[in-house]
Design an enzyme around this catalytic site. Structure first.
Site, PDB file in Angstrom:
ATOM      1  N   TYR A  12       6.280   6.629   5.026  1.00  0.00           N
ATOM      2  CA  TYR A  12       5.658   5.550   4.261  1.00  0.00           C
ATOM      3  C   TYR A  12       4.707   6.125   3.222  1.00  0.00           C
ATOM      4  CZ  TYR A  12       3.798   0.845   3.572  1.00  0.00           C
ATOM      5  OH  TYR A  12       3.443  -0.374   3.049  1.00  0.00           O
ATOM      6  N   LYS A  16      -1.731  -4.522  14.132  1.00  0.00           N
ATOM      7  CA  LYS A  16      -0.461  -4.526  13.404  1.00  0.00           C
ATOM      8  C   LYS A  16       0.548  -3.678  14.178  1.00  0.00           C
ATOM      9  CE  LYS A  16       1.771  -3.564   8.981  1.00  0.00           C
ATOM     10  NZ  LYS A  16       1.633  -3.223   7.557  1.00  0.00           N
ATOM     11  N   SER A  75       2.611  -8.798   8.662  1.00  0.00           N
ATOM     12  CA  SER A  75       2.077  -7.885   7.659  1.00  0.00           C
ATOM     13  C   SER A  75       3.268  -7.063   7.178  1.00  0.00           C
ATOM     14  CB  SER A  75       0.983  -6.984   8.252  1.00  0.00           C
ATOM     15  OG  SER A  75       0.517  -6.067   7.273  1.00  0.00           O
ATOM     16  N   ASP A  96       0.806  -1.217   0.000  1.00  0.00           N
ATOM     17  CA  ASP A  96       0.000   0.000   0.000  1.00  0.00           C
ATOM     18  C   ASP A  96       0.840   1.268   0.000  1.00  0.00           C
ATOM     19  OD1 ASP A  96       0.797  -0.880   2.602  1.00  0.00           O
ATOM     20  OD2 ASP A  96      -0.505   0.636   3.484  1.00  0.00           O
ATOM     21  N   LYS A 135      -6.540  -0.269   6.598  1.00  0.00           N
ATOM     22  CA  LYS A 135      -5.337  -0.017   7.393  1.00  0.00           C
ATOM     23  C   LYS A 135      -5.178   1.468   7.658  1.00  0.00           C
ATOM     24  CE  LYS A 135      -0.985   0.742   6.470  1.00  0.00           C
ATOM     25  NZ  LYS A 135       0.427   0.714   6.050  1.00  0.00           N
ATOM     26  N   GLU A 166      -2.880  -0.043  13.700  1.00  0.00           N
ATOM     27  CA  GLU A 166      -1.418  -0.027  13.572  1.00  0.00           C
ATOM     28  C   GLU A 166      -0.779   1.135  14.351  1.00  0.00           C
ATOM     29  OE1 GLU A 166       2.121   0.022  10.157  1.00  0.00           O
ATOM     30  OE2 GLU A 166       0.022   0.062   9.555  1.00  0.00           O
ATOM     31  N   GLU A 189       2.436   2.111  15.237  1.00  0.00           N
ATOM     32  CA  GLU A 189       3.840   1.768  15.011  1.00  0.00           C
ATOM     33  C   GLU A 189       4.752   2.579  15.934  1.00  0.00           C
ATOM     34  OE1 GLU A 189       7.337   1.608  11.585  1.00  0.00           O
ATOM     35  OE2 GLU A 189       5.267   2.050  11.006  1.00  0.00           O
TER      36      GLU A 189
END
Length: 396
Positions: free
Chosen positions: A396, A265, A334, A71, A183, A223, A225
């Site tokens: 990202y 995630k 993932s 993605d 996501k 997610e 992170e």
């Protein structure tokens, strides 16, 4: 951003308090009451998609399979293409994404694929819809729905994730296009604090996104992170992760999110990328599983770890170590770069290299499939697959 009331210090709710009542819904029940210790109590709605959400989450969290994260935004995809001397054109992005989704037998190891919006509506070079090719491979299509990170005013040079405005109609449109999970990536930086403001903003945004996704038939991948950037040790990562995950599940409960219909995630618990004391796979597994036991309700069907810049082999070894003993979750992967790095280099933008590149993708997918089952040995891995992929300040 979180409202002023949410930025006040809130007590951490014990897991036994916010897990209670997170049971599977029956179609005939319109409302399920969560009997919480908190005086106000919480209500969890049984949306019309409840059964489908549970089924989708379980399908993605199936034994020996994980998620291919493909993605990357068009800008990030451009950086990947530039690394092999290719221009960032729609045709080149289409060619590379076609290579990924059409790899023969990919569905044996991959249960879900996260797509960028362009890809969700895109066709392969052969004229087939990308979504249809994935479904034929028994891979559930997913969609990145956040709009990226921006500076968080009032913080210590930290960020927050935007994209809640208009998320409901966008999610409904993505569902119609064939997406069945979503996501939303937000990040926490240890070198910059993290501040209480940044942690609460991250948790609140994830919770709002998760509730909106479920209302529109999409299983939300949650997610939070924790970036690898920094010189901190593994104990500091563990301490921050406990705080972040406690906040996330507190606000998920406040927003009536059905835990059986989400996937988590998170980052693995590792030292900072610039820390001199490196951790073994067993140490990473011990810290990470301890964190899961302390913070994650067993109702969550799948923990799909991100690689976060680890080398392909390192990410696989760490996952394998976590699956050496039974646990109550489906602990899987993932991965983006940790599945695609060698594949991209083998392809090099040349049509004649597609088969070799697909074989490289399948090698990595199979390795992580074995790691999910706790059967990965690491034998025969190339030196290239052992090279780290950490990028300081990675976007990202």
């Amino acid at each position: 951003m979180a409202s002023a009331s949410l930025l006040k210090t809130s007590p951490v709710v014990d897991k036994s308090e916010w897990v209670r009542g997170q049971t599977l819904r029956q179609p005939s029940v319109s409302v399920v009451r969560c009997h919480l210790v908190a005086p106000s109590g919480l209500t969890v709605r049984a949306s019309s998609y409840a059964d489908e959400l549970v089924k989708t989450a379980k399908t993605i969290a199936s034994p020996g399979r994980g998620i291919l994260a493909m993605d990357e935004s068009n800008a990030t995809c451009g950086k990947r293409l530039a690394s092999i001397g290719q221009e960032n054109t729609e045709a080149n992005r289409q060619a590379y994404r076609t290579l990924l989704v059409s790899a023969p037998g990919l569905g044996q190891y991959i249960s879900g694929a996260i797509l960028f919006e362009e890809t969700l509506y895109q066709s392969t070079t052969d004229g087939k819809k990308m979504v249809d090719v994935l479904v034929e491979q028994n891979i559930v299509p997913g969609i990145k729905v956040d709009k990226g990170l921006v500076p968080l005013a009032g913080s210590n040079n930290e960020s927050w994730c935007q994209g809640l405005d208009g998320l409901a109609p966008r999610s409904a449109a993505y569902y119609q296009q064939g997406a069945r999970f979503a996501k939303w990536r937000t990040v926490v930086s240890i070198p910059n604090g993290p501040s209480e403001l940044a942690v609460k903003e991250a948790a609140w945004g994830l919770a709002r996104y998760a509730a909106i996704s479920q209302d529109n038939g999409l299983v939300p991948i949650v997610e939070p992170e924790i970036l690898l950037d920094g010189e901190h040790g593994i104990d500091r990562t563990f301490e921050v992760a406990k705080k972040v995950w406690a906040e996330v599940f507190f606000y998920l409960a406040q927003n009536n999110v059905m835990f059986e219909g989400i996937l988590l995630k998170p980052s693995m618990v590792t030292p900072g990328a610039e820390c001199k004391d490196r951790a073994t796979p067993q140490q990473v597994a011990d810290y990470t599983l301890s964190l899961l036991r302390q913070r994650i309700p067993p109702a969550v069907p799948g923990i799909m770890f991100l690689s976060g810049g680890q080398s392909e082999v390192e990410a696989t070894l760490n996952l394998n170590a976590m699956n050496q003993a039974p646990n109550q979750w489906h602990v899987s992967f993932s991965y983006a770069r940790a599945l695609q790095n060698t594949c991209l280099k083998k392809w090099g933008g040349r049509p004649e290299n597609v088969k070799e590149a697909q074989e490289a993708l399948l090698v990595r997918a199979k390795a992580n499939s074995l790691a999910q089952l706790g059967k990965y040995t690491g034998e025969g891995e190339s030196e290239e697959a052992k090279q780290g992929m950490f990028v300081k300040g990675y976007v990202y």
